[in-house]
Design a protein around this motif. Structure first.
Motif, PDB file in Angstrom:
ATOM      1  N   LYS A 194       0.832  -1.209   0.000  1.00 57.36           N
ATOM      2  CA  LYS A 194       0.000   0.000   0.000  1.00 57.36           C
ATOM      3  C   LYS A 194       0.867   1.259   0.000  1.00 57.36           C
ATOM      4  CE  LYS A 194      -4.212  -1.432  -0.177  1.00 57.36           C
ATOM      5  NZ  LYS A 194      -5.017  -1.095  -1.374  1.00 57.36           N
ATOM      6  N   ALA A 195       1.969   1.193   0.716  1.00 58.71           N
ATOM      7  CA  ALA A 195       2.871   2.355   0.747  1.00 58.71           C
ATOM      8  C   ALA A 195       3.409   2.642  -0.658  1.00 58.71           C
ATOM      9  CB  ALA A 195       4.013   2.099   1.716  1.00 58.71           C
ATOM     10  N   VAL A 196       3.776   1.597  -1.376  1.00 54.27           N
ATOM     11  CA  VAL A 196       4.311   1.770  -2.730  1.00 54.27           C
ATOM     12  C   VAL A 196       3.231   2.330  -3.655  1.00 54.27           C
ATOM     13  CG1 VAL A 196       5.185   0.557  -4.749  1.00 54.27           C
ATOM     14  CG2 VAL A 196       6.124   0.057  -2.484  1.00 54.27           C
ATOM     15  N   GLU A 197       2.015   1.846  -3.494  1.00 51.42           N
ATOM     16  CA  GLU A 197       0.912   2.390  -4.308  1.00 51.42           C
ATOM     17  C   GLU A 197       0.784   3.893  -4.102  1.00 51.42           C
ATOM     18  OE1 GLU A 197      -2.871   0.486  -3.860  1.00 51.42           O
ATOM     19  OE2 GLU A 197      -2.017  -1.525  -4.124  1.00 51.42           O
ATOM     20  N   ALA A 198       0.905   4.317  -2.859  1.00 55.28           N
ATOM     21  CA  ALA A 198       0.803   5.756  -2.564  1.00 55.28           C
ATOM     22  C   ALA A 198       1.984   6.510  -3.160  1.00 55.28           C
ATOM     23  CB  ALA A 198       0.733   5.967  -1.053  1.00 55.28           C
ATOM     24  N   ILE A 199       3.156   5.942  -3.078  1.00 57.20           N
ATOM     25  CA  ILE A 199       4.358   6.603  -3.618  1.00 57.20           C
ATOM     26  C   ILE A 199       4.261   6.728  -5.138  1.00 57.20           C
ATOM     27  CG2 ILE A 199       6.843   6.273  -3.978  1.00 57.20           C
ATOM     28  CD1 ILE A 199       6.870   4.998  -1.137  1.00 57.20           C
ATOM     29  N   ASN A 200       3.688   5.726  -5.775  1.00 60.81           N
ATOM     30  CA  ASN A 200       3.594   5.751  -7.239  1.00 60.81           C
ATOM     31  C   ASN A 200       2.781   6.934  -7.763  1.00 60.81           C
ATOM     32  OD1 ASN A 200       5.178   3.504  -7.508  1.00 60.81           O
ATOM     33  ND2 ASN A 200       3.473   2.065  -7.760  1.00 60.81           N
ATOM     34  N   ALA A 201       1.970   7.510  -6.919  1.00 59.42           N
ATOM     35  CA  ALA A 201       1.171   8.674  -7.349  1.00 59.42           C
ATOM     36  C   ALA A 201       1.961   9.976  -7.264  1.00 59.42           C
ATOM     37  CB  ALA A 201      -0.087   8.780  -6.483  1.00 59.42           C
ATOM     38  N   VAL A 202       3.154   9.910  -6.689  1.00 59.90           N
ATOM     39  CA  VAL A 202       3.976  11.127  -6.565  1.00 59.90           C
ATOM     40  C   VAL A 202       4.823  11.284  -7.825  1.00 59.90           C
ATOM     41  CG1 VAL A 202       5.780  12.279  -5.224  1.00 59.90           C
ATOM     42  CG2 VAL A 202       4.058  10.864  -4.061  1.00 59.90           C
ATOM     43  N   PRO A 203       4.727  12.406  -8.524  1.00 62.35           N
ATOM     44  CA  PRO A 203       5.522  12.564  -9.750  1.00 62.35           C
ATOM     45  C   PRO A 203       7.004  12.748  -9.441  1.00 62.35           C
ATOM     46  CG  PRO A 203       4.281  14.562  -9.267  1.00 62.35           C
ATOM     47  CD  PRO A 203       3.834  13.544  -8.278  1.00 62.35           C
ATOM     48  N   GLY A 204       7.831  12.262 -10.367  1.00 59.42           N
ATOM     49  CA  GLY A 204       9.272  12.500 -10.263  1.00 59.42           C
ATOM     50  C   GLY A 204      10.014  11.531  -9.380  1.00 59.42           C
ATOM     51  N   VAL A 205       9.354  10.457  -8.933  1.00 55.31           N
ATOM     52  CA  VAL A 205      10.054   9.458  -8.121  1.00 55.31           C
ATOM     53  C   VAL A 205       9.801   8.058  -8.680  1.00 55.31           C
ATOM     54  CG1 VAL A 205       9.903  10.826  -6.012  1.00 55.31           C
ATOM     55  CG2 VAL A 205       8.131   9.136  -6.512  1.00 55.31           C
ATOM     56  N   ILE A 206      10.720   7.168  -8.382  1.00 52.02           N
ATOM     57  CA  ILE A 206      10.525   5.755  -8.717  1.00 52.02           C
ATOM     58  C   ILE A 206      10.921   4.903  -7.526  1.00 52.02           C
ATOM     59  CG2 ILE A 206      10.910   6.086 -11.186  1.00 52.02           C
ATOM     60  CD1 ILE A 206      13.706   4.704 -10.704  1.00 52.02           C
ATOM     61  N   THR A 207      10.372   3.701  -7.504  1.00 52.01           N
ATOM     62  CA  THR A 207      10.815   2.674  -6.560  1.00 52.01           C
ATOM     63  C   THR A 207      11.247   1.499  -7.421  1.00 52.01           C
ATOM     64  OG1 THR A 207       8.528   1.933  -6.385  1.00 52.01           O
ATOM     65  CG2 THR A 207       9.330   3.405  -4.663  1.00 52.01           C
ATOM     66  N   ALA A 208      12.560   1.338  -7.599  1.00 51.27           N
ATOM     67  CA  ALA A 208      13.068   0.490  -8.676  1.00 51.27           C
ATOM     68  C   ALA A 208      13.063  -1.001  -8.352  1.00 51.27           C
ATOM     69  CB  ALA A 208      14.482   0.921  -9.035  1.00 51.27           C
ATOM     70  N   PHE A 209      12.922  -1.361  -7.078  1.00 50.22           N
ATOM     71  CA  PHE A 209      12.992  -2.787  -6.757  1.00 50.22           C
ATOM     72  C   PHE A 209      11.680  -3.487  -7.126  1.00 50.22           C
ATOM     73  CE2 PHE A 209      16.530  -1.120  -4.435  1.00 50.22           C
ATOM     74  CZ  PHE A 209      17.460  -2.148  -4.471  1.00 50.22           C
ATOM     75  N   PRO A 210      11.726  -4.799  -7.242  1.00 48.99           N
ATOM     76  CA  PRO A 210      10.515  -5.517  -7.679  1.00 48.99           C
ATOM     77  C   PRO A 210       9.320  -5.209  -6.781  1.00 48.99           C
ATOM     78  CG  PRO A 210      12.422  -6.968  -7.737  1.00 48.99           C
ATOM     79  CD  PRO A 210      12.877  -5.694  -7.095  1.00 48.99           C
ATOM     80  N   GLY A 211       8.248  -4.762  -7.383  1.00 48.13           N
ATOM     81  CA  GLY A 211       7.082  -4.368  -6.609  1.00 48.13           C
ATOM     82  C   GLY A 211       7.321  -3.123  -5.789  1.00 48.13           C
ATOM     83  N   GLY A 212       8.461  -2.479  -5.986  1.00 42.97           N
ATOM     84  CA  GLY A 212       8.799  -1.273  -5.238  1.00 42.97           C
ATOM     85  C   GLY A 212       9.369  -1.559  -3.853  1.00 42.97           C
ATOM     86  N   ILE A 213       9.590  -2.817  -3.544  1.00 40.67           N
ATOM     87  CA  ILE A 213       9.948  -3.211  -2.167  1.00 40.67           C
ATOM     88  C   ILE A 213      11.260  -4.006  -2.185  1.00 40.67           C
ATOM     89  CG2 ILE A 213       9.208  -4.592  -0.180  1.00 40.67           C
ATOM     90  CD1 ILE A 213       6.295  -4.158  -1.324  1.00 40.67           C
ATOM     91  N   VAL A 214      12.119  -3.690  -1.201  1.00 45.84           N
ATOM     92  CA  VAL A 214      13.386  -4.409  -1.084  1.00 45.84           C
ATOM     93  C   VAL A 214      13.223  -5.503  -0.031  1.00 45.84           C
ATOM     94  CG1 VAL A 214      15.870  -4.199  -0.743  1.00 45.84           C
ATOM     95  CG2 VAL A 214      14.540  -2.220  -1.519  1.00 45.84           C
ATOM     96  N   GLY A 215      13.372  -6.725  -0.456  1.00 45.01           N
ATOM     97  CA  GLY A 215      13.282  -7.842   0.483  1.00 45.01           C
ATOM     98  C   GLY A 215      14.603  -8.152   1.145  1.00 45.01           C
ATOM     99  N   SER A 216      15.685  -7.660   0.569  1.00 45.55           N
ATOM    100  CA  SER A 216      17.009  -8.013   1.086  1.00 45.55           C
ATOM    101  C   SER A 216      17.874  -6.761   1.164  1.00 45.55           C
ATOM    102  CB  SER A 216      17.664  -9.055   0.183  1.00 45.55           C
ATOM    103  OG  SER A 216      17.755  -8.557  -1.148  1.00 45.55           O
ATOM    104  N   GLY A 217      17.486  -5.861   2.044  1.00 47.03           N
ATOM    105  CA  GLY A 217      18.262  -4.637   2.224  1.00 47.03           C
ATOM    106  C   GLY A 217      19.703  -4.951   2.589  1.00 47.03           C
ATOM    107  N   SER A 218      20.609  -4.099   2.152  1.00 46.18           N
ATOM    108  CA  SER A 218      22.032  -4.420   2.323  1.00 46.18           C
ATOM    109  C   SER A 218      22.742  -3.350   3.138  1.00 46.18           C
ATOM    110  CB  SER A 218      22.700  -4.550   0.957  1.00 46.18           C
ATOM    111  OG  SER A 218      22.602  -3.332   0.249  1.00 46.18           O
TER     112      SER A 218
END
Lengths: 299, 270
Positions: free
Chosen positions: A182-206
């Motif tokens: 749901k957070a990614v869905e909300a972010i997708n409505a903001v112009p000028g940004v991307i969430t590049a990981f699959p589904g916008g979510i990082v499962g394996s932060g480094s």
């Protein structure tokens, strides 16, 4: 600080300068524009190993595209213009040009820097390519088996910021994933940004570095729930899963807004739905000049 | 206030006035402008002999009156705006490399020969050899845009090497003759022998046209690049409709008497 019962850590996300370009893909219909866009953004989650970070920005109505067909805006980020210039012609050539009925245009005009698109890809036309200058912009017509592939000479480049982020900490993987989606869905409505990981979510932060000298990044063990008791963990007993949302954007304002709406949406799930805490990833302020303080963004 | 020249005496014979462009007159007062030299036939004259001058040059030049005997208006123009209310004579915008010329009226032959950049807009009709090569020259316009809302006569785009000519009405014979490259769009009917001797470039028409036997039919398709062009000239005020944009086109390749890299696109009415 708490929002809907969710603890907001007193910390910040640390981001760094990048370069970005925006590419407009059009096709006979949105289905085929998506085929091209999804191929273009494939294997583009992190500059650590992919060279670029890319994602679909948003759909475009026919009235919003250069050729009046349905389209999709894709943003691509890299650490330098040189890296973009290396990646863009390859990706456009192998993904957009190979998709039936597509055309490819620059989504950033009048920029100081550009990266090649048609300027390089025209040679695929093997001498039968045709250049047209329309309203000061050069386009290449490359004859292909479906008809013609139209590609603008180059794409504009802009300064950008990569690495805006926040962590969603909760009880179970299922609950944290639901809030993250749901957070990614909300972010997708903001112009000028991307969430590049699959589904916008990082499962394996480094984290930066590793016990292995050959590795530049490795698992962030302090946030791995399975390692509580083995490492100096950042996770209390009630946290069973952590997901990260990484945001690249064209400026600080867009990342601020994306983080605000993303965190607010995640917090709307609250402790009753297993969301307990929001944190952010940083490197002690040593990596990048852009610091996004969670509590300041949300105040 | 921009500089405004109003014709008070019609020339008896053609008046050559290449000084009538915003660059040449930049910064001049009305008195200095009136003293600029022109050629009335084979006689030297001054601007003030024919025009009433008012205002001061600020990058925009306004001309008013029937200037159909005034040649070389806007010649060599590099920047600025030139607005003409009335007809203009031959060689409008000859060799211009920038700026914007708009004529609310008709234009004579050789609109913008050897043009390199900028835009010329004619709201009425134009004569022969729009964007074409002057006699003795092998190359016509080299860049820029010529937008004609009305009709044009023969040899439009003769030997043009680059740029765009868009015609809202009809064109005469030999449209794009000996064309080297560039684009000609005719929304109305084209005359005979279009594309004769063309090497490269694109000629587009929204109506059927008789093809020379030295052209080969390639296919019927929807050229995406044409959508870009048509949307562009629609924004310039030409009557492009959705059928033109969405339609399929017959592609003819030629001219085989030359290098056979040119194309004529005809809207397919089927």
């Amino acid at each position: 600080m708490k929002i809907n019962g969710v603890e907001i850590d007193d910390t910040f996300a640390e981001a760094f300068p990048m370069k970005a370009t925006r590419i407009i893909i059009t096709a006979m219909n949105l289905k085929w524009a998506y085929h091209a866009a999804n191929a273009l953004r494939g294997f583009a989650t992190s500059v650590i190993a992919c060279g670029v970070e890319a994602d679909i920005e948003h759909e475009l109505k026919p009235s919003e595209t250069p050729d009046g067909r349905p389209g999709i805006s894709v943003m691509i980020f890299a650490m330098s213009t040189r890296q973009l210039a290396k990646q863009i012609p390859i990706r456009v050539g192998q993904t957009i040009m190979t998709t039936a009925t597509t055309a490819c245009y620059s989504g950033i005009l009048d920029s100081e820097e550009t990266v090649p698109m048609g300027r390089n890809l025209r040679y695929f036309g093997d001498g039968y390519q045709i250049s047209k200058v329309i309203n000061g912009r050069r386009f290449w017509r490359i004859p292909v088996m479906h008809g013609e592939f139209i590609c603008e000479e180059s794409a504009g480049v802009t300064r950008a910021i990569g690495g805006g982020n926040f962590l969603i900490l909760g009880k179970t993987a299922r609950q944290v994933l639901a809030a993250s989606e749901k957070a990614v869905e909300a972010i997708n409505a903001v112009p000028g940004v991307i969430t590049a990981f699959p589904g916008g979510i990082v499962g394996s932060g480094s984290k930066v570095g590793s016990k292995y000298a050959f590795l530049g990044a490795s698992t962030n063990e302090a946030y791995c729930p399975t390692l509580k008791g083995q490492v100096k963990s950042e996770l209390p007993e009630n946290i069973g899963s952590v997901l990260e949302i990484v945001i690249d954007g064209v400026d600080e304002e867009s990342i601020n807004e994306a983080m605000r709406v993303g965190v607010t949406t995640a917090c709307s799930y609250g402790p009753k739905k297993g969301i307990y805490r929001i944190s952010a990833g940083n490197y002690g302020g040593n990596l990048g000049p852009h610091l996004f303080y969670l509590r300041k963004i949300l105040s | 206030m921009s500089l405004k020249l109003t014709l008070h005496t019609s020339p008896d014979v053609p008046l050559e006035a290449p000084c009538l462009n915003p660059d040449t007159l930049a910064g001049m007062t009305a008195d200095i402008v009136a003293a600029q030299k022109v050629m009335h036939g084979n006689q030297a004259a001054s601007v003030g002999d024919f025009f009433k001058v008012a205002g001061k040059a600020n990058g925009t030049l306004e001309l008013e009156g029937d200037l159909s005997r005034v040649k070389y208006i806007g010649a060599g123009m590099q920047s600025g705006i030139l607005n003409v209310t009335g007809n203009v004579g031959q060689h409008l915008g000859a060799g211009m490399s920038g700026g914007d010329i708009r004529v609310d009226g008709d234009a004579g032959d050789w609109v913008a020969p050897e043009m390199r950049g900028g835009r010329v807009t004619i709201t009425g009709n134009a004569g022969h050899l729009v964007g074409g090569a002057p006699r003795g020259s092998a190359i016509g316009m080299l860049g820029g845009e010529i937008i004609i809302h009305g009709n044009v006569r023969n040899e439009t785009g003769h030997a043009m090497r680059n740029g765009l000519i868009a015609v809202g009405g009809t064109s005469g014979d030999f449209t794009g003759v000996n064309m080297l490259a560039g684009t000609i769009i005719v929304l109305g009917d084209m005359g005979n022998r279009s594309g004769a001797g063309m090497q490269r470039g694109s000629i587009v028409s929204m109506n059927p046209a008789e093809m020379l036997p030295t052209f080969t039919h390639a296919c019927v398709y929807r050229p995406e690049f044409l959508r870009l062009l048509l949307l562009h000239i629609r924004s310039a005020g030409l009557p492009v409709n959705d059928d033109h944009i969405e339609g399929a086109y017959d592609r003819w390749c030629g001219d085989v008497v030359e290098v056979n890299r040119g194309e004529i696109l005809l809207l397919n009415g089927a």
